[in-house]
Enzyme design. Structure first.
Site, PDB file in Angstrom:
ATOM      1  N   LYS A 116       0.636  -1.193   0.013  1.00  0.00           N
ATOM      2  CA  LYS A 116      -0.024   0.045  -0.040  1.00  0.00           C
ATOM      3  C   LYS A 116       0.934   1.276  -0.033  1.00  0.00           C
ATOM      4  O   LYS A 116       1.597   1.259   0.705  1.00  0.00           O
ATOM      5  CB  LYS A 116      -1.131  -0.038   0.986  1.00  0.00           C
ATOM      6  CG  LYS A 116      -2.126  -1.110   1.119  1.00  0.00           C
ATOM      7  CD  LYS A 116      -3.046  -0.917   0.181  1.00  0.00           C
ATOM      8  CE  LYS A 116      -4.323  -1.607   0.300  1.00  0.00           C
ATOM      9  NZ  LYS A 116      -5.320  -1.494  -0.419  1.00  0.00           N
ATOM     10  N   GLU A 140      -6.105 -11.842  -4.508  1.00  0.00           N
ATOM     11  CA  GLU A 140      -5.624 -11.359  -3.083  1.00  0.00           C
ATOM     12  C   GLU A 140      -6.799 -11.545  -1.961  1.00  0.00           C
ATOM     13  O   GLU A 140      -7.173 -10.762  -1.345  1.00  0.00           O
ATOM     14  CB  GLU A 140      -5.401  -9.732  -3.303  1.00  0.00           C
ATOM     15  CG  GLU A 140      -6.466  -9.098  -3.735  1.00  0.00           C
ATOM     16  CD  GLU A 140      -6.214  -7.636  -3.534  1.00  0.00           C
ATOM     17  OE1 GLU A 140      -6.344  -6.887  -2.525  1.00  0.00           O
ATOM     18  OE2 GLU A 140      -5.669  -6.813  -4.489  1.00  0.00           O
TER      19      GLU A 140
END
Length: 370
Positions: free
Chosen positions: A165, A323
């Site tokens: 991220k 994911e």
């Protein structure tokens, strides 16, 4: 088999670790858990949004209201096995609110599959693969901690694909963070990044080539969800694949993204599309347009994750895999059994329907008071 009851329960499940994104830090995940009863059977589904309404216009609370006020009264008494009619009724009665519709739709698919003693994947055509390689998100915000987590996941043969991220720090700091991680694990793992709309086009045009040079294979949602033109230019100008996530919010958006070839990959999410059938339609749009399908997650619990896995397992190709890590970032599961990760793949559960069953004690434990 007539629908007898539709029950919606709000639950709040703590995260096992904080998940830092560009727009929020997730400490817990809220779900609207749906149970549909018909013919002595119960089908289950869920609706949610990452971090509540900061990610999308829906959240667990609105999902519950929409279902209880509009969708449940419409569907009770109808034939639970006529999935197309029920989807059509929901589309006519409620605009948008795709996560609410998906929660119902998944529960109906689960119910019908259970009535036929079939796995959900068999109900929708059959699984091509029994396991899908699964990425893990590195989102602690601390470089050394993320490296340690990645090393552990590789050693345990759980994950050798990592999504990192970005967008909280400066692009320069983010790049240094990425470079250090790739330096340590890049010879044993693939690395992709998720910017969660944090950059404008100028920033993205400067820093995406540097991410690619560092060894990043995929860049997710670098700019605002509505900026299709920027996505198209960034995709055309860079060799690294650009993945649409927040931009992919409906069938119409999928068509527009594909028509102008704005991106290289679609992040599929059942809750974004309104359920199983529409997600398969988006995957078909992608396939026809030369766009890769990617198995996304809304930090789904084991219920939503099992549903997504059954759908993704029917797709012929998923170059960037999936994911579906939701169940493992939560402090506990809502089902009687946990899904399995083995040799870097999440395995398709066996058994009828979703292949998972709600744990009533855990559901009660996490149910929101009042």
């Amino acid at each position: 088999m007539k629908i007898e009851a539709i029950d919606v329960t709000l639950v709040d499940v703590p995260a096992s670790r904080p998940i830092q994104m560009s727009f929020t830090t997730v400490q817990k995940q809220s779900y609207a858990i749906v149970q549909i009863r018909a013919g002595g059977l119960v089908g289950i589904g869920e609706g949610s949004s990452v971090g509540g309404p900061t990610w999308s216009s829906e959240c667990a609370e609105t999902i519950k209201v929409i279902i209880e006020t509009y969708l449940a009264p419409l569907l009770i008494g109808k034939d639970a096995t006529n999935l197309r009619e029920l989807q059509h009724l929901m589309e006519r009665a409620v605009t948008g609110n795709y996560s609410a519709k998906a929660a119902i739709d998944v529960a109906l698919h689960d119910l019908k599959a259970r009535s036929l003693n079939l796995p959900l994947s068999d109900l929708i055509g059959g699984a091509i693969q029994q396991g899908i390689p699964i990425a893990w998100t590195l989102a602690s915000g601390d470089t050394q901690r993320d490296i340690a987590i990645a090393e552990e996941m590789i050693e345990r043969r759980r994950h050798n694909r990592f999504k990192i991220k970005l967008g909280v720090r400066s692009p320069a700091d983010d790049l240094r963070h990425i470079e250090k991680i790739i330096e340590r694990v890049g010879d044993r793992a693939a690395v992709r990044v998720d910017i969660n709309q944090a950059w404008d086009e100028n920033t993205a045009s400067v820093w995406i080539p540097r991410l690619e040079a560092a060894g990043v294979e995929l860049v997710e949602q670098p700019v605002a969800r509505s900026n299709f033109d920027a996505l198209r230019r960034l995709s055309a100008d860079n060799g690294v694949a650009i993945l649409a996530d927040e931009s992919l919010s409906s069938l119409a958006s999928a068509f527009e993204l594909a028509r102008h070839h704005c991106v290289d990959a679609f992040s599929l999410k059942l809750c974004n599309m309104g359920g199983v059938a529409n997600t398969l339609k988006v995957a078909a749009i992608a396939e026809a347009s030369g766009i890769a399908s990617y198995g996304g997650t809304m930090l789904d619990s084991s219920i939503g994750t099992a549903a997504a896995l059954h759908v993704y397992a029917t797709l012929p190709t998923m170059p960037f895999e999936c994911e579906l890590l939701g169940p493992w970032v939560l402090a506990d599961t809502l089902t009687q059994t946990q899904l399995e990760i083995k040799d870097f793949e999440i395995r398709l559960p066996s058994g009828p329907g979703l292949g998972v069953d709600i744990d009533p004690d855990k559901l009660r434990h996490f149910t929101r008071a009042g």
